[in-house]
Motif scaffolding. Structure first.
Motif, short mmCIF file in Angstrom:
data_model
loop_
_atom_site.label_atom_id
_atom_site.label_comp_id
_atom_site.label_asym_id
_atom_site.label_seq_id
_atom_site.Cartn_x
_atom_site.Cartn_y
_atom_site.Cartn_z
N ARG A 106 0.91 -1.27 -0.06
CA ARG A 106 -0.06 -0.10 -0.05
C ARG A 106 0.90 1.27 0.01
O ARG A 106 0.10 2.39 0.05
CB ARG A 106 -0.83 -0.13 1.21
CG ARG A 106 -1.95 -0.86 0.86
CD ARG A 106 -3.11 -0.76 1.94
NE ARG A 106 -4.39 -1.67 1.57
CZ ARG A 106 -5.72 -1.51 1.88
NH1 ARG A 106 -5.88 -0.64 3.00
NH2 ARG A 106 -6.45 -2.35 1.67
N VAL A 128 -2.82 -5.51 6.81
CA VAL A 128 -4.16 -4.92 5.99
C VAL A 128 -5.19 -6.00 6.46
O VAL A 128 -4.99 -7.11 6.35
CB VAL A 128 -3.90 -4.99 4.56
CG1 VAL A 128 -5.06 -4.72 3.92
CG2 VAL A 128 -2.88 -4.05 4.12
N ASP A 161 -9.35 -6.50 6.59
CA ASP A 161 -10.89 -6.31 5.76
C ASP A 161 -10.62 -4.89 5.25
O ASP A 161 -11.47 -4.06 5.16
CB ASP A 161 -11.66 -6.00 7.16
CG ASP A 161 -12.07 -7.23 7.87
OD1 ASP A 161 -11.91 -8.33 7.29
OD2 ASP A 161 -12.33 -7.05 9.04
N GLY A 162 -9.45 -4.98 4.30
CA GLY A 162 -9.29 -3.82 3.26
C GLY A 162 -8.68 -2.53 4.15
O GLY A 162 -8.66 -1.51 3.33
N LYS A 163 -8.52 -2.45 5.46
CA LYS A 163 -8.03 -1.33 6.27
C LYS A 163 -6.61 -1.39 6.46
O LYS A 163 -6.19 -2.67 6.91
CB LYS A 163 -8.86 -0.99 7.21
CG LYS A 163 -10.43 -0.79 6.88
CD LYS A 163 -10.97 -0.41 8.17
CE LYS A 163 -12.65 -0.16 7.89
NZ LYS A 163 -13.63 0.16 8.99
N THR A 164 -5.83 -0.55 6.45
CA THR A 164 -4.35 -0.66 6.97
C THR A 164 -4.38 -0.29 8.36
O THR A 164 -4.93 0.88 8.95
CB THR A 164 -3.37 0.62 6.29
OG1 THR A 164 -3.56 0.36 4.91
CG2 THR A 164 -2.02 0.39 6.74
#
Length: 416
Positions: free
Chosen positions: A50, A101, A103-106
């Protein structure tokens, strides 16, 4: 080489979650900042994926690029880009935090526990532009989310005498490559060139900080260091019409004559010189060069002398919190160290000097490379105590608050 992790350290200390419950008056964002800087941080491959070098400030991590440092959701900076605060293993004998990462979150995680979402620092637009000297502008004047940062001198002269460098510091070992090199000192012409682009930046930036290794040469001790700061401030101020602009210098302790020159001849608005240790005897052991040339009591006097020059609330000092517990000559207990820190801190604030503290990390190439850092509880108590003393003596923290720096937990508490 990374330090060996004490596999039982979690059994010996109160956990992050327990500390948050124990101190409800302290923001969990501040406690997070303290613990991540205390223990270090590393990244999963997914988290590194990311990182976008066209957007983010980056640093090498093996063969990958890692984010230069982190932001919490409330804007609190977790500064991890210094040598003493960066880890791809461990810096404290404890497991580092892990950015992953989920559930799609950093997110920032600890032993599988999701602590919070985090944000990577975004770089200014001037960063990748190249000067006429062939350097990227971002290597000449660096940035945090709140401010610009210049290293005026890359080598510390306290390392010139064997055994006189500060024992927690790695600048001697790392800085020797700069000694006598063309990039040992700031290039004032290159700074002027960068400033032409830097002033086009919009938004978040609120000022400048200048720092660097101590320069002890000159007609009088530190005169050459003083001249470097004055010339650098002139280069920065070349793009401003105002006589003064938001700025801070963190230097060796200067005398009254030098301080008056610094204030009168530049656009400088605030001044810092760090005692590093708040006990005289431990200070002599940890910082022998400083103690020999500018003894503890004289260093304090120079801080007090700076207050009428720059104004109350525009002078502060700090410690590398935790080194006062180093073995064998440090304090034997955290309680004893806290008591002495707060005693000296009250003396300083009663003279109008503000307080800050930096979290000690064990630098692999420092004299203290095999030491252990204190507990999270210790750092929260120092944060709370320093904050309350600034309040008690009416010292405004605007010169170094979250808008200007955001590195110092006790000052960050002012935003709550």
């Amino acid at each position: 080489m990374a330090r060996v992790i004490d596999k039982d350290w979690r059994k010996k200390e109160e956990s992050f979650r327990e500390i948050i419950k124990k101190y409800p008056e302290i923001s969990p964002f501040i406690i997070t900042q303290l613990d991540v800087q205390r223990r270090g941080v590393t990244f999963t491959s997914a988290a590194l994926d990311r990182v976008d070098p066209s957007i983010h400030q980056t640093r090498p991590l093996g063969e990958r690029l890692a984010p230069d440092s982190l932001l919490l959701r409330d804007g609190t900076s977790i500064v991890t880009n210094f040598t003493f605060a960066t880890s791809d293993g461990t810096i404290s004998g404890r497991d580092p935090y892990l950015v992953d990462v989920v559930d799609g979150k950093t997110v920032l995680t600890d032993n599988g526990d999701i602590i919070d979402e985090i944000i990577y620092w975004e770089k200014p637009e001037y960063y990748d532009k190249v000067t006429s000297f062939g350097n990227k502008m971002g290597t000449v004047i660096r940035a945090r989310p709140q401010r610009f940062h210049l290293d005026v001198n890359h080598y510390c002269h306290f390392w010139d005498v064997g055994g006189e460098g500060c024992k927690y510091c790695g600048i001697g070992a790392e800085g020797h490559k700069y000694k006598g090199a063309s990039n040992e000192h700031a290039n004032y012409d290159e700074i002027r060139e960068v400033m032409q682009e830097l002033v086009k930046e919009k938004g978040r930036f609120t000022g400048f900080i200048l720092t660097g290794g101590s320069v002890l040469s000159g007609k009088e001790l530190c005169d050459d260091e003083l001249e470097q700061y004055i010339q650098t401030m002139h280069a920065i101020g070349s793009v401003f019409s105002a006589k003064k602009f938001p700025s801070q210098i963190n230097s060796t302790a200067l005398n009254v004559r030098q301080l008056e020159r610094l204030y009168n001849e530049t656009g400088l608005t605030s001044y810092t010189t760090d005692l590093e240790v708040f006990d005289e005897e431990v200070h002599k052991w940890v910082c022998p060069g400083k103690a020999r040339l500018i003894p503890f009591k004289e260093w304090k006097k120079r801080l007090y002398d700076a207050v009428p020059i720059f104004g109350k609330g525009q002078v502060n000092t700090g410690i590398v919190s935790g080194v006062e517990l180093a073995e064998p000559n440090g304090f034997k207990s955290e309680a004893e160290a806290i008591a002495r820190n707060l005693e000296t801190a009250e003396e300083l604030t009663s003279h109008g000097v503000g307080l800050k503290h930096d979290v000690w990390n064990v630098v692999p190439n420092s004299i203290f490379k095999n030491q252990s850092t204190p507990s999270l509880d210790y750092y929260v108590q120092i944060t709370k105590g320093f904050y309350e003393l600034n309040l008690k003596y009416g010292i405004n923290t605007e010169m170094d608050d979250y808008r200007k720096c955001s590195m110092h937990a006790n000052i960050n508490h002012d935003r709550i």
